[in-house]
Motif scaffolding. Structure first.
Motif, PDB file in Angstrom:
ATOM      1  N   ASN A 197      15.836   3.194  30.707  1.00 35.96           N
ATOM      2  CA  ASN A 197      15.960   4.023  31.899  1.00 35.96           C
ATOM      3  C   ASN A 197      14.926   3.743  32.984  1.00 35.96           C
ATOM      4  O   ASN A 197      15.013   4.324  34.062  1.00 35.96           O
ATOM      5  CB  ASN A 197      15.884   5.500  31.504  1.00 35.96           C
ATOM      6  N   LEU A 198      13.944   2.924  32.700  1.00 35.90           N
ATOM      7  CA  LEU A 198      12.886   2.683  33.691  1.00 35.90           C
ATOM      8  C   LEU A 198      13.403   1.826  34.839  1.00 35.90           C
ATOM      9  O   LEU A 198      14.236   0.942  34.648  1.00 35.90           O
ATOM     10  CB  LEU A 198      11.679   2.023  33.026  1.00 35.90           C
ATOM     11  N   ASP A 199      12.887   2.085  36.017  1.00 37.70           N
ATOM     12  CA  ASP A 199      13.302   1.361  37.214  1.00 37.70           C
ATOM     13  C   ASP A 199      12.292   0.249  37.504  1.00 37.70           C
ATOM     14  O   ASP A 199      11.297   0.459  38.198  1.00 37.70           O
ATOM     15  CB  ASP A 199      13.401   2.328  38.398  1.00 37.70           C
ATOM     16  N   TYR A 200      12.568  -0.931  36.982  1.00 36.43           N
ATOM     17  CA  TYR A 200      11.655  -2.052  37.152  1.00 36.43           C
ATOM     18  C   TYR A 200      11.664  -2.615  38.574  1.00 36.43           C
ATOM     19  O   TYR A 200      10.826  -3.437  38.904  1.00 36.43           O
ATOM     20  CB  TYR A 200      11.958  -3.149  36.130  1.00 36.43           C
ATOM     21  N   THR A 201      12.592  -2.160  39.416  1.00 35.25           N
ATOM     22  CA  THR A 201      12.553  -2.590  40.817  1.00 35.25           C
ATOM     23  C   THR A 201      11.477  -1.829  41.587  1.00 35.25           C
ATOM     24  O   THR A 201      11.167  -2.185  42.719  1.00 35.25           O
ATOM     25  CB  THR A 201      13.921  -2.387  41.522  1.00 35.25           C
ATOM     26  N   LYS A 216      17.829   7.193  35.415  1.00 34.82           N
ATOM     27  CA  LYS A 216      19.069   7.040  34.667  1.00 34.82           C
ATOM     28  C   LYS A 216      19.062   5.651  34.034  1.00 34.82           C
ATOM     29  O   LYS A 216      18.223   4.810  34.369  1.00 34.82           O
ATOM     30  CB  LYS A 216      20.271   7.221  35.585  1.00 34.82           C
ATOM     31  N   GLU A 217      19.985   5.430  33.130  1.00 35.07           N
ATOM     32  CA  GLU A 217      20.041   4.131  32.461  1.00 35.07           C
ATOM     33  C   GLU A 217      20.266   3.028  33.491  1.00 35.07           C
ATOM     34  O   GLU A 217      21.104   3.140  34.377  1.00 35.07           O
ATOM     35  CB  GLU A 217      21.159   4.118  31.422  1.00 35.07           C
ATOM     36  N   GLU A 218      19.485   1.968  33.357  1.00 30.60           N
ATOM     37  CA  GLU A 218      19.546   0.822  34.262  1.00 30.60           C
ATOM     38  C   GLU A 218      20.181  -0.355  33.525  1.00 30.60           C
ATOM     39  O   GLU A 218      19.570  -0.926  32.614  1.00 30.60           O
ATOM     40  CB  GLU A 218      18.134   0.430  34.726  1.00 30.60           C
ATOM     41  N   PRO A 219      21.405  -0.745  33.882  1.00 29.31           N
ATOM     42  CA  PRO A 219      22.082  -1.835  33.167  1.00 29.31           C
ATOM     43  C   PRO A 219      21.287  -3.146  33.120  1.00 29.31           C
ATOM     44  O   PRO A 219      21.336  -3.873  32.123  1.00 29.31           O
ATOM     45  CB  PRO A 219      23.394  -2.015  33.942  1.00 29.31           C
ATOM     46  N   ALA A 220      20.514  -3.429  34.159  1.00 26.00           N
ATOM     47  CA  ALA A 220      19.722  -4.674  34.184  1.00 26.00           C
ATOM     48  C   ALA A 220      18.653  -4.699  33.095  1.00 26.00           C
ATOM     49  O   ALA A 220      18.175  -5.769  32.711  1.00 26.00           O
ATOM     50  CB  ALA A 220      19.070  -4.859  35.550  1.00 26.00           C
ATOM     51  N   ASN A 221      18.280  -3.528  32.579  1.00 22.22           N
ATOM     52  CA  ASN A 221      17.233  -3.482  31.556  1.00 22.22           C
ATOM     53  C   ASN A 221      17.675  -4.081  30.230  1.00 22.22           C
ATOM     54  O   ASN A 221      16.839  -4.487  29.435  1.00 22.22           O
ATOM     55  CB  ASN A 221      16.742  -2.048  31.359  1.00 22.22           C
ATOM     56  N   ILE A 222      18.974  -4.163  30.000  1.00 26.17           N
ATOM     57  CA  ILE A 222      19.458  -4.815  28.775  1.00 26.17           C
ATOM     58  C   ILE A 222      19.078  -6.287  28.799  1.00 26.17           C
ATOM     59  O   ILE A 222      18.514  -6.805  27.839  1.00 26.17           O
ATOM     60  CB  ILE A 222      20.986  -4.633  28.621  1.00 26.17           C
ATOM     61  N   ASP A 223      19.362  -6.961  29.904  1.00 29.58           N
ATOM     62  CA  ASP A 223      18.999  -8.376  30.024  1.00 29.58           C
ATOM     63  C   ASP A 223      17.491  -8.573  29.963  1.00 29.58           C
ATOM     64  O   ASP A 223      16.997  -9.497  29.323  1.00 29.58           O
ATOM     65  CB  ASP A 223      19.550  -8.974  31.319  1.00 29.58           C
ATOM     66  N   ARG A 224      16.757  -7.697  30.634  1.00 29.17           N
ATOM     67  CA  ARG A 224      15.287  -7.766  30.639  1.00 29.17           C
ATOM     68  C   ARG A 224      14.757  -7.621  29.210  1.00 29.17           C
ATOM     69  O   ARG A 224      13.894  -8.366  28.775  1.00 29.17           O
ATOM     70  CB  ARG A 224      14.744  -6.662  31.546  1.00 29.17           C
ATOM     71  N   SER A 225      15.296  -6.674  28.480  1.00 27.30           N
ATOM     72  CA  SER A 225      14.892  -6.451  27.090  1.00 27.30           C
ATOM     73  C   SER A 225      15.168  -7.679  26.231  1.00 27.30           C
ATOM     74  O   SER A 225      14.331  -8.071  25.408  1.00 27.30           O
ATOM     75  CB  SER A 225      15.629  -5.236  26.523  1.00 27.30           C
TER      76      SER A 225
END
Length: 174
Positions: free
Chosen positions: A74-78, A116-125
Motif C-alpha cells: 500500500n505504500l506510495d513509492y512515487t 490504498k493498494e498500489e499495483p506497481a508495488n508487486i513488480d517492485r517487491s
C-alpha cells in the motif's frame, strides 16, 4: 544511484561516499530496532552528504512478516519523502498493528495514512526479492555498507554503526 539496484527509497545524498542498503520488513521487530538506531544516529551524516541509506522492503516469506508485506503493498513509492515518514512512524508503532488481521491492516493503512493498494508495488517487491536472492540475503535486517555485509538480528549499538561509517569515510575517495 550508480551501482545500487532498487533505489526507490533513499535517505541522504545519492552521491554520498558511504552507501548503505538495508533489506528489512516493516513487521520485523529487529528491523524496527535497527531503524530507530538509524533515526537517532545517522541524521547528521545524511545532512552532511556523507551517507545515503537505501531502504528495501523485503517481502520475505515468513508468517510473522506477512503484516509487513501487506503494508508494503500500500505504500506510495512515487512520494518517497512521505513514504519514509510513514515507515518511521510504522516502526515506532509496530506493536499496535503487527498482530492485526489482513483486513485490519488494510483498514489501518487506509484510514491512518490514506493509502490504498498500489499495483506497481508487486513488480517492485519481485525486483527486491530477486535482488535479495541474488545477494544471498537470508534474514532481515541485512545491511550492506559500501558492499560490506552486516547481518542482524543481533543487537547493534550506535557506537559500532558510527565506527563502521567513519572507517568507510576514511577509505572513501571524495
Amino acid at each position: 544511484m550508480l551501482g545500487i539496484k532498487n533505489d526507490y527509497l533513499v535517505i541522504g545524498d545519492v552521491n554520498a561516499p558511504v552507501k548503505m542498503e538495508v533489506f528489512l520488513n516493516y513487521a520485523c521487530p529487529y528491523c524496527a530496532t535497527f531503524y530507530e538506531l538509524v533515526d537517532h544516529t545517522l541524521p547528521k551524516y545524511f545532512t552532511e552528504g556523507k551517507v545515503a541509506l537505501v531502504v528495501k522492503h523485503y517481502d520475505k516469506p515468513r508468517e510473522m512478516l506477512l503484516p509487513g508485506t501487506l503494508i508494503n503493498a500500500n505504500l506510495d513509492y512515487t512520494n518517497p519523502e512521505r513514504t519514509l515518514e510513514i515507515i518511521s512512524e510504522l516502526f515506532k508503532n509496530q506493536a499496535t498493528w503487527d498482530k492485526y488481521s489482513s483486513f485490519e491492516i488494510k483498514k489501518y493503512i487506509e484510514e491512518k495514512y490514506d493509502l490504498k493498494e498500489e499495483p506497481a508495488n508487486i513488480d517492485r517487491s519481485l525486483l527486491i526479492t530477486a535482488e535479495a536472492i541474488e545477494r544471498n540475503v537470508k534474514m532481515v535486517p541485512t545491511v550492506f555498507i559500501n558492499e560490506h555485509e552486516y547481518q542482524y538480528p543481533r543487537e547493534i549499538f550506535a557506537e559500532e554503526l558510527v565506527e563502521v561509517i567513519e572507517n568507510e569515510l576514511k577509505n572513501a575517495v571524495i
